[in-house]
Motif scaffolding. Structure first.
Motif, mmCIF file in Angstrom:
data_model
loop_
_atom_site.group_PDB
_atom_site.id
_atom_site.type_symbol
_atom_site.label_atom_id
_atom_site.label_comp_id
_atom_site.label_asym_id
_atom_site.label_seq_id
_atom_site.Cartn_x
_atom_site.Cartn_y
_atom_site.Cartn_z
ATOM 1 N N UNK A 52 0.832 -1.204 0.000
ATOM 2 C CA UNK A 52 0.000 0.000 0.000
ATOM 3 C C UNK A 52 0.870 1.259 0.000
ATOM 4 N N UNK A 53 1.868 1.273 0.872
ATOM 5 C CA UNK A 53 2.724 2.454 1.032
ATOM 6 C C UNK A 53 3.618 2.666 -0.195
ATOM 7 N N UNK A 54 4.171 1.580 -0.739
ATOM 8 C CA UNK A 54 5.036 1.698 -1.907
ATOM 9 C C UNK A 54 4.232 2.168 -3.120
ATOM 10 N N UNK A 55 3.027 1.645 -3.284
ATOM 11 C CA UNK A 55 2.175 2.107 -4.382
ATOM 12 C C UNK A 55 1.846 3.589 -4.214
ATOM 13 N N UNK A 206 -1.523 -7.409 -2.683
ATOM 14 C CA UNK A 206 -2.809 -7.076 -2.066
ATOM 15 C C UNK A 206 -2.802 -5.610 -1.659
ATOM 16 N N UNK A 207 -1.686 -5.170 -1.063
ATOM 17 C CA UNK A 207 -1.567 -3.771 -0.663
ATOM 18 C C UNK A 207 -1.584 -2.826 -1.846
ATOM 19 N N UNK A 208 -0.882 -3.199 -2.924
ATOM 20 C CA UNK A 208 -0.898 -2.386 -4.143
ATOM 21 C C UNK A 208 -2.325 -2.274 -4.679
ATOM 22 N N UNK A 209 -3.031 -3.397 -4.694
ATOM 23 C CA UNK A 209 -4.397 -3.410 -5.225
ATOM 24 C C UNK A 209 -5.323 -2.513 -4.416
ATOM 25 N N UNK A 210 -5.225 -2.601 -3.089
ATOM 26 C CA UNK A 210 -6.144 -1.819 -2.264
ATOM 27 C C UNK A 210 -5.830 -0.328 -2.379
ATOM 28 N N UNK A 211 -4.564 0.030 -2.623
ATOM 29 C CA UNK A 211 -4.255 1.444 -2.836
ATOM 30 C C UNK A 211 -4.881 1.942 -4.132
ATOM 31 N N UNK A 212 -4.772 1.135 -5.193
ATOM 32 C CA UNK A 212 -5.361 1.536 -6.477
ATOM 33 C C UNK A 212 -6.875 1.680 -6.344
#
Length: 368
Positions: A52-55, A206-212
């Motif tokens: 999430x943070x990296x995205x 999963x974190x990347x997806x939730x950020x998008x």
């Protein structure tokens, strides 16, 4: 312009680090609660939050992102403290080796498993890629090795596709990672030295997806009462999943989804729980969470050795079942001491290792 900080999530990172600490502590009185016994799953919370943070930090500028600068910044963030703790473990286990060989203290030579090969793997962050048959040296650092190469994968994937396709590719990688774990490992998805990298890929994306998804949606946080109720419900859902489901593969997948939903909601919520998370103490705990995560295992092992020596001095064999050694009415005191000592040491390592080396080693520019 400086990017927004998700202060609620910072605090959660600190709490998760302390729960992993309690998971690793052997001391208990009567029995260890199921929630603490299953708290190793909070490593997946770290993976999801990291994605999430990296995205958040890099998605919007990935087209102009410089690979060397990007990886240099990731290296500066995680490696100096990892190296410092690895060297600390080298000193600690070398001393234990001398005590074993010269004074016959201890049951086994600690350098038998923690050998040159495993040191090399830890040094190059290859300790979660099925190149060894067990956790060695600073055992929790397997997740650091897994995450570092996940940073690399994120860059490659993001650079290779159009930005609008990142969500689809993230979902593909999530399904691929968790399906691989589900098929290859019949009991649990919570792999470490063997398939830890695959586990990290699932959580990270999963974190990347939730950020998008968060970028494309907007929740209504206007009613503080409603927000507070949802926050409490989410926390209860996390506790329930970890207590009831976290030892089973489908339950672990459910817990990952609850982690993801919690990160999505708490990233901008402003309820009663969020108010507590924004206090100075909680924010500082989040700030030193990485140090807590990497230092706690050494501190626990030192206290274990002192405790075992105490038993030997009383004429009790340290070869008796470990449950009999660590099941003690002093457990609450010992665990509190471990937390306080770890937080103190972590404040020091954060100030004198994390901060200065990150400032010194980070790239000045991350875009071309």
């Amino acid at each position: 312009m400086e990017k927004q900080r998700y202060t609620n999530l910072d605090a959660f990172r600190g709490l998760a680090a302390l729960l992993v600490l309690l998971f690793h502590s052997p001391f208990f009185y009567g029995h260890k609660t199921t929630f603490i016994f299953n708290s190793d799953i909070f490593v997946d919370f770290f993976f999801i939050l990291s994605g999430f943070v990296i995205a958040h930090a890099y998605k919007s500028k990935i087209d102009s992102l410089n690979f060397q600068a990007y990886m240099q910044n990731r290296f500066a963030r995680i490696y100096p403290l990892h190296l410092a703790l690895l060297l600390a473990w080298l000193v600690f286990l070398s001393l234990k080796h001398l005590l074993y060989t010269q004074l016959n203290l201890g049951n086994t030579d600690p350098l038998i498993n923690n050998d040159f090969t495993s040191f090399f793997l830890n040094l190059f962050l290859l300790n979660a890629h099925n190149l060894d048959d067990q956790l060695t040296w600073n055992a929790p650092s397997w997740s650091i090795g897994a995450e570092f190469y996940t940073y690399l994968l994120f860059f490659v994937v993001s650079k290779s596709i159009k930005a609008k396709n990142l969500l689809q590719w993230s979902v593909f990688l999530i399904v691929l990672a968790y399906t691989t774990l589900y098929i290859l490992k019949p009991i649990t998805l919570l792999r470490t030295f063997d398939l830890g990298f695959i586990r990290a890929i699932g959580g990270f994306f999963l974190g990347v997806s939730v950020f998008i998804i968060k970028e494309k949606t907007e929740l209504n946080y206007s009613s503080k009462l409603k927000v507070s109720i949802i926050e409490v419900v989410l926390l209860l859902a996390v506790i329930s999943c970890i207590t009831i489901l976290a030892k089973y593969k489908l339950g672990q997948l459910t817990t990952f989804l609850v982690f993801t939903l919690s990160i999505y909601y708490f990233s901008a919520s402003n309820g009663v729980i969020s108010t507590l998370l924004k206090t100075k103490t909680m924010q500082y705990l989040g700030k030193i969470s990485y140090s807590i995560y990497l230092t706690h295992f050494l501190i626990i092992n030192i206290i274990i050795n002192i405790w075992q020596y105490f038993f030997a001095k009383k004429g009790l064999s340290i070869n008796i079942p470990l449950a009999d050694i660590y099941n003690t009415s002093a457990a609450p005191f010992l665990n509190t001491a471990i937390i306080l000592i770890t937080c103190l040491i972590s404040a020091i390592t954060y100030k004198f290792i994390e901060q200065p080396f990150q400032q010194k080693l980070s790239a000045k520019r991350v875009v071309k």
